[in-house]
Scaffold this motif. Sequence first.
Motif, PDB file in Angstrom:
ATOM      1  N   LEU A 103      -8.292  14.100  -7.805  1.00  0.00           N
ATOM      2  CA  LEU A 103      -9.483  13.427  -8.682  1.00  0.00           C
ATOM      3  C   LEU A 103     -10.277  13.143  -7.518  1.00  0.00           C
ATOM      4  N   PRO A 104     -11.195  13.738  -7.046  1.00  0.00           N
ATOM      5  CA  PRO A 104     -12.112  12.484  -6.440  1.00  0.00           C
ATOM      6  C   PRO A 104     -12.655  11.133  -6.871  1.00  0.00           C
ATOM      7  N   GLY A 105     -13.302  10.882  -6.035  1.00  0.00           N
ATOM      8  CA  GLY A 105     -14.130   9.412  -6.363  1.00  0.00           C
ATOM      9  C   GLY A 105     -13.538   8.527  -5.829  1.00  0.00           C
ATOM     10  N   SER A 106     -14.104   7.170  -5.974  1.00  0.00           N
ATOM     11  CA  SER A 106     -12.969   5.935  -5.975  1.00  0.00           C
ATOM     12  C   SER A 106     -12.785   5.394  -7.038  1.00  0.00           C
ATOM     13  N   ILE A 107     -11.619   6.403  -7.413  1.00  0.00           N
ATOM     14  CA  ILE A 107     -10.305   6.051  -8.168  1.00  0.00           C
ATOM     15  C   ILE A 107      -9.399   4.407  -7.928  1.00  0.00           C
ATOM     16  N   ARG A 108      -9.167   3.558  -8.540  1.00  0.00           N
ATOM     17  CA  ARG A 108      -8.736   2.194  -8.435  1.00  0.00           C
ATOM     18  C   ARG A 108      -7.649   1.568  -9.897  1.00  0.00           C
ATOM     19  N   MET A 109      -6.701   1.932 -10.243  1.00  0.00           N
ATOM     20  CA  MET A 109      -5.854   1.155 -10.793  1.00  0.00           C
ATOM     21  C   MET A 109      -5.632   0.062 -11.921  1.00  0.00           C
ATOM     22  N   LEU A 110      -5.981   0.105 -12.859  1.00  0.00           N
ATOM     23  CA  LEU A 110      -6.268  -0.989 -13.998  1.00  0.00           C
ATOM     24  C   LEU A 110      -4.153  -1.540 -13.723  1.00  0.00           C
ATOM     25  N   ALA A 111      -4.226  -2.368 -12.889  1.00  0.00           N
ATOM     26  CA  ALA A 111      -2.608  -2.214 -12.875  1.00  0.00           C
ATOM     27  C   ALA A 111      -2.010  -4.499 -13.767  1.00  0.00           C
ATOM     28  N   LYS A 112      -0.769  -3.415 -13.841  1.00  0.00           N
ATOM     29  CA  LYS A 112      -0.115  -5.372 -13.960  1.00  0.00           C
ATOM     30  C   LYS A 112      -0.414  -5.748 -12.889  1.00  0.00           C
ATOM     31  N   LYS A 113       0.110  -7.731 -13.290  1.00  0.00           N
ATOM     32  CA  LYS A 113      -0.486  -8.461 -12.617  1.00  0.00           C
ATOM     33  C   LYS A 113       1.358  -8.347 -11.792  1.00  0.00           C
ATOM     34  N   GLU A 114       2.235  -7.893 -12.166  1.00  0.00           N
ATOM     35  CA  GLU A 114       2.840  -7.773 -10.944  1.00  0.00           C
ATOM     36  C   GLU A 114       3.206  -7.006 -10.066  1.00  0.00           C
ATOM     37  N   LEU A 115       2.499  -6.206 -10.097  1.00  0.00           N
ATOM     38  CA  LEU A 115       2.468  -5.379  -8.035  1.00  0.00           C
ATOM     39  C   LEU A 115       2.116  -6.218  -7.157  1.00  0.00           C
ATOM     40  N   PHE A 116       1.303  -6.378  -7.968  1.00  0.00           N
ATOM     41  CA  PHE A 116       0.554  -8.064  -6.883  1.00  0.00           C
ATOM     42  C   PHE A 116       1.377  -8.738  -6.194  1.00  0.00           C
ATOM     43  N   ARG A 117       2.329  -9.501  -6.599  1.00  0.00           N
ATOM     44  CA  ARG A 117       3.268 -10.442  -6.184  1.00  0.00           C
ATOM     45  C   ARG A 117       4.092  -9.205  -4.971  1.00  0.00           C
ATOM     46  N   ILE A 118       4.062  -7.572  -4.790  1.00  0.00           N
ATOM     47  CA  ILE A 118       4.506  -7.703  -3.196  1.00  0.00           C
ATOM     48  C   ILE A 118       4.189  -7.470  -2.309  1.00  0.00           C
ATOM     49  N   PRO A 119       4.998  -7.827  -1.562  1.00  0.00           N
ATOM     50  CA  PRO A 119       4.313  -8.095  -0.265  1.00  0.00           C
ATOM     51  C   PRO A 119       3.586  -7.200   0.359  1.00  0.00           C
ATOM     52  N   LEU A 120       2.222  -6.703   0.847  1.00  0.00           N
ATOM     53  CA  LEU A 120       1.629  -6.276   1.532  1.00  0.00           C
ATOM     54  C   LEU A 120       0.990  -5.358   0.710  1.00  0.00           C
ATOM     55  N   LEU A 121       1.777  -4.998  -0.400  1.00  0.00           N
ATOM     56  CA  LEU A 121       1.329  -3.886  -1.174  1.00  0.00           C
ATOM     57  C   LEU A 121       0.061  -4.697  -2.009  1.00  0.00           C
ATOM     58  N   GLY A 122       0.547  -5.704  -3.103  1.00  0.00           N
ATOM     59  CA  GLY A 122      -0.065  -6.394  -3.717  1.00  0.00           C
ATOM     60  C   GLY A 122      -1.672  -7.612  -3.345  1.00  0.00           C
ATOM     61  N   PRO A 123      -2.086  -7.473  -2.144  1.00  0.00           N
ATOM     62  CA  PRO A 123      -2.816  -8.463  -0.640  1.00  0.00           C
ATOM     63  C   PRO A 123      -3.620  -6.969  -0.652  1.00  0.00           C
ATOM     64  N   ALA A 124      -3.362  -5.939  -0.057  1.00  0.00           N
ATOM     65  CA  ALA A 124      -3.713  -4.633   0.225  1.00  0.00           C
ATOM     66  C   ALA A 124      -4.479  -3.983  -1.535  1.00  0.00           C
ATOM     67  N   MET A 125      -3.680  -4.499  -2.195  1.00  0.00           N
ATOM     68  CA  MET A 125      -4.532  -3.921  -3.479  1.00  0.00           C
ATOM     69  C   MET A 125      -5.921  -5.288  -4.197  1.00  0.00           C
ATOM     70  N   ARG A 126      -5.778  -6.016  -3.430  1.00  0.00           N
ATOM     71  CA  ARG A 126      -6.996  -6.432  -3.849  1.00  0.00           C
ATOM     72  C   ARG A 126      -7.448  -6.491  -2.994  1.00  0.00           C
ATOM     73  N   ALA A 127      -7.308  -6.531  -1.521  1.00  0.00           N
ATOM     74  CA  ALA A 127      -8.352  -6.078  -0.720  1.00  0.00           C
ATOM     75  C   ALA A 127      -8.872  -4.879  -1.229  1.00  0.00           C
ATOM     76  N   GLY A 128      -8.583  -4.173  -1.796  1.00  0.00           N
ATOM     77  CA  GLY A 128      -8.821  -2.385  -1.989  1.00  0.00           C
ATOM     78  C   GLY A 128      -9.764  -2.038  -2.946  1.00  0.00           C
ATOM     79  N   GLU A 129      -9.929  -3.519  -3.674  1.00  0.00           N
ATOM     80  CA  GLU A 129     -10.201  -4.077  -5.507  1.00  0.00           C
ATOM     81  C   GLU A 129      -9.673  -3.079  -6.357  1.00  0.00           C
ATOM     82  N   PHE A 130      -8.739  -3.097  -6.493  1.00  0.00           N
ATOM     83  CA  PHE A 130      -7.463  -2.760  -7.542  1.00  0.00           C
ATOM     84  C   PHE A 130      -8.007  -3.814  -8.791  1.00  0.00           C
ATOM     85  N   PRO A 131      -8.390  -3.780  -9.775  1.00  0.00           N
ATOM     86  CA  PRO A 131      -8.333  -4.477 -10.396  1.00  0.00           C
ATOM     87  C   PRO A 131      -6.622  -5.141 -11.766  1.00  0.00           C
TER      88      PRO A 131
END
Length: 251
Positions: A103-131
Amino acid sequence: MIRLTVNPIVESATLMRRVMVVLGSIGVTSLYSSLILVRALLGRLTRERVDRYTRDWSALLLRLVRVNLNVEGRIPDFEDGRRYLILCSHASHYDIPLSFVALPGSIRMLAKKELFRIPLLGPAMRAGEFPSIDRSNHQRALEDLQTARDMMESGIVLWAAPEGTRSADGSLGTFKKGCFHLALDTQAVIVPVGIRGNEKVLPARTCQINLGQPVDFVVGEPLDTAGYGREQLPELMEAVRGSIERARGER
């Protein structure tokens, strides 16, 4: 129509190949997470750059398992000024990269909070506007949904799984109401997506990986929620479910 054919021959991965896929996936995820964080630290991270990184990351993950991807259906113009919410069947960990590639466009996944606890990935998701959504805290969940609404207003296309979690057997599970409330509150256009064959790439509760698996990514007819009232929530949920089932060949 998009076709991403890496290897048309389906084969069961050997133990060595499975290890390579796991290590490669971790390495690719760490690389792109680091790129996002470094750019954010330098004040040079743009939404367009995140879009590019997520698609490059996704394409490499799919190449590691040699997915044979076929995209069907009419994809809306996500830049027409309306708010869009992609509601996708969820039977595989690969649903997210499949969606980013298809798919095209600025797609962001509506994610579970647990994913944001993963090192590197979690902070990157927050910086990348993943709610994120904190389902364990009602007040926090309401605040998270407001953030998601604000993101949609700014042009982000949200991706969500109405089942709430990955299906254990590949069948379409029971739908949760949260993402439908979000669609009604924002008068979003729902884009139903059904994926076929994805559950065989990495079958649930196994360590097996099938290489070269054919996967059909089927985009259903968009459904504008502006014509629905809150009292029509069950009808809206049934309409979306029917569209996803038809896309998956279940109706």
